[in-house]
Design a protein around this motif. Structure first.
Motif, mmCIF file in Angstrom:
data_model
loop_
_atom_site.group_PDB
_atom_site.id
_atom_site.type_symbol
_atom_site.label_atom_id
_atom_site.label_comp_id
_atom_site.label_asym_id
_atom_site.label_seq_id
_atom_site.Cartn_x
_atom_site.Cartn_y
_atom_site.Cartn_z
ATOM 1 N N UNK A 114 60.900 64.242 -10.026
ATOM 2 C CA UNK A 114 59.620 64.637 -10.341
ATOM 3 C C UNK A 114 59.475 66.284 -11.022
ATOM 4 N N UNK A 115 58.854 66.414 -11.862
ATOM 5 C CA UNK A 115 58.839 67.895 -12.348
ATOM 6 C C UNK A 115 57.234 68.349 -12.366
ATOM 7 N N UNK A 116 57.054 69.405 -12.146
ATOM 8 C CA UNK A 116 55.681 69.969 -12.116
ATOM 9 C C UNK A 116 55.727 71.540 -12.462
ATOM 10 N N UNK A 117 54.597 71.813 -13.254
ATOM 11 C CA UNK A 117 54.550 73.280 -13.671
ATOM 12 C C UNK A 117 53.996 74.183 -12.467
ATOM 13 N N UNK A 118 54.258 75.385 -12.670
ATOM 14 C CA UNK A 118 53.583 76.343 -11.369
ATOM 15 C C UNK A 118 52.665 77.248 -12.319
ATOM 16 N N UNK A 119 51.430 76.653 -12.197
ATOM 17 C CA UNK A 119 50.268 77.396 -13.013
ATOM 18 C C UNK A 119 50.764 77.530 -14.404
ATOM 19 N N UNK A 120 50.496 78.902 -14.979
ATOM 20 C CA UNK A 120 50.585 79.270 -16.284
ATOM 21 C C UNK A 120 51.975 80.282 -16.161
ATOM 22 N N UNK A 156 55.658 63.611 -2.108
ATOM 23 C CA UNK A 156 55.959 62.260 -1.935
ATOM 24 C C UNK A 156 57.007 62.174 -2.849
ATOM 25 N N UNK A 157 58.296 61.975 -2.001
ATOM 26 C CA UNK A 157 59.489 61.829 -2.635
ATOM 27 C C UNK A 157 59.667 60.427 -3.407
ATOM 28 N N UNK A 158 59.846 60.465 -4.718
ATOM 29 C CA UNK A 158 60.099 59.063 -5.301
ATOM 30 C C UNK A 158 61.565 58.427 -5.067
ATOM 31 N N UNK A 159 61.559 57.199 -4.679
ATOM 32 C CA UNK A 159 62.950 56.659 -4.270
ATOM 33 C C UNK A 159 64.027 56.922 -5.183
ATOM 34 N N UNK A 180 49.481 71.902 -8.618
ATOM 35 C CA UNK A 180 48.275 71.829 -7.667
ATOM 36 C C UNK A 180 47.706 70.500 -7.480
ATOM 37 N N UNK A 181 48.257 69.513 -8.255
ATOM 38 C CA UNK A 181 47.978 67.929 -7.929
ATOM 39 C C UNK A 181 48.553 67.762 -6.507
ATOM 40 N N UNK A 182 49.468 68.320 -6.065
ATOM 41 C CA UNK A 182 50.309 68.015 -4.765
ATOM 42 C C UNK A 182 49.727 68.746 -3.710
ATOM 43 N N UNK A 183 49.006 68.454 -2.742
ATOM 44 C CA UNK A 183 48.225 68.945 -1.841
ATOM 45 C C UNK A 183 49.290 69.977 -0.846
ATOM 46 N N UNK A 184 48.961 71.240 -0.944
ATOM 47 C CA UNK A 184 49.712 72.235 -0.209
ATOM 48 C C UNK A 184 49.072 72.436 1.236
ATOM 49 N N UNK A 222 64.110 66.299 -6.420
ATOM 50 C CA UNK A 222 65.065 65.321 -6.652
ATOM 51 C C UNK A 222 64.483 64.028 -5.986
ATOM 52 N N UNK A 223 64.946 62.908 -6.544
ATOM 53 C CA UNK A 223 64.458 61.630 -6.094
ATOM 54 C C UNK A 223 65.273 61.290 -4.806
ATOM 55 N N UNK A 224 64.798 60.604 -3.813
ATOM 56 C CA UNK A 224 65.428 60.303 -2.571
ATOM 57 C C UNK A 224 66.660 59.739 -2.640
#
Length: 131
Positions: free
Chosen positions: A97-103, A90-93, A64-68, A111-113
């Protein structure tokens, strides 16, 4: 001769897959080159991996920190319906990056660029050998 050229151009036109089609308007898609659509198709299939990993999820920032884009409900995101293009990542060069999807216990790894460039080169070579 002109007809043959037009047929070849028509056959080489890239069709947006269901994820790209749902994330971009028809007007936006018409303005894109076949190469751009091909890259977007690639990203929708390969830029991210969704997996069930509750122990890792507890250590990750929530997606949710990434705008949808409007209409995206984080609570309904699953492995089967995850659409990379519905989020403004925003793809890191150099770093994935790893995010959880809620609970849900699910995580999404972007993946990185650097990695995506390597994967896209392989993807293009693989698809060109099928033609």
């Amino acid at each position: 001769m002109f007809v043959a050229v037009m047929l070849i151009q028509g056959l080489s036109a890239q069709v947006a897959n269901k994820f790209v089609s749902s994330a971009f308007s028809k007007t936006e898609l018409k303005a894109m080159t076949p190469e751009q659509i091909d890259y977007l198709n690639f990203l929708s299939e390969k830029a991210a991996i969704v997996s069930y990993a509750p122990e890792k999820a507890s250590q990750c920032e929530d997606i949710s920190v990434v705008s949808a884009k409007s209409g995206v409900s984080i609570s309904s995101v699953t492995k089967e319906n995850f659409n990379f293009h519905m989020f403004n990542f925003v793809i890191d060069p150099t770093k994935s990056q790893v995010y959880k999807i809620g609970d849900s216990g699910n995580i999404v790894m972007i993946y990185s660029q650097e990695r995506l460039n390597i994967m896209y080169d392989r993807y293009k070579k693989s698809n060109s050998s099928k033609k």
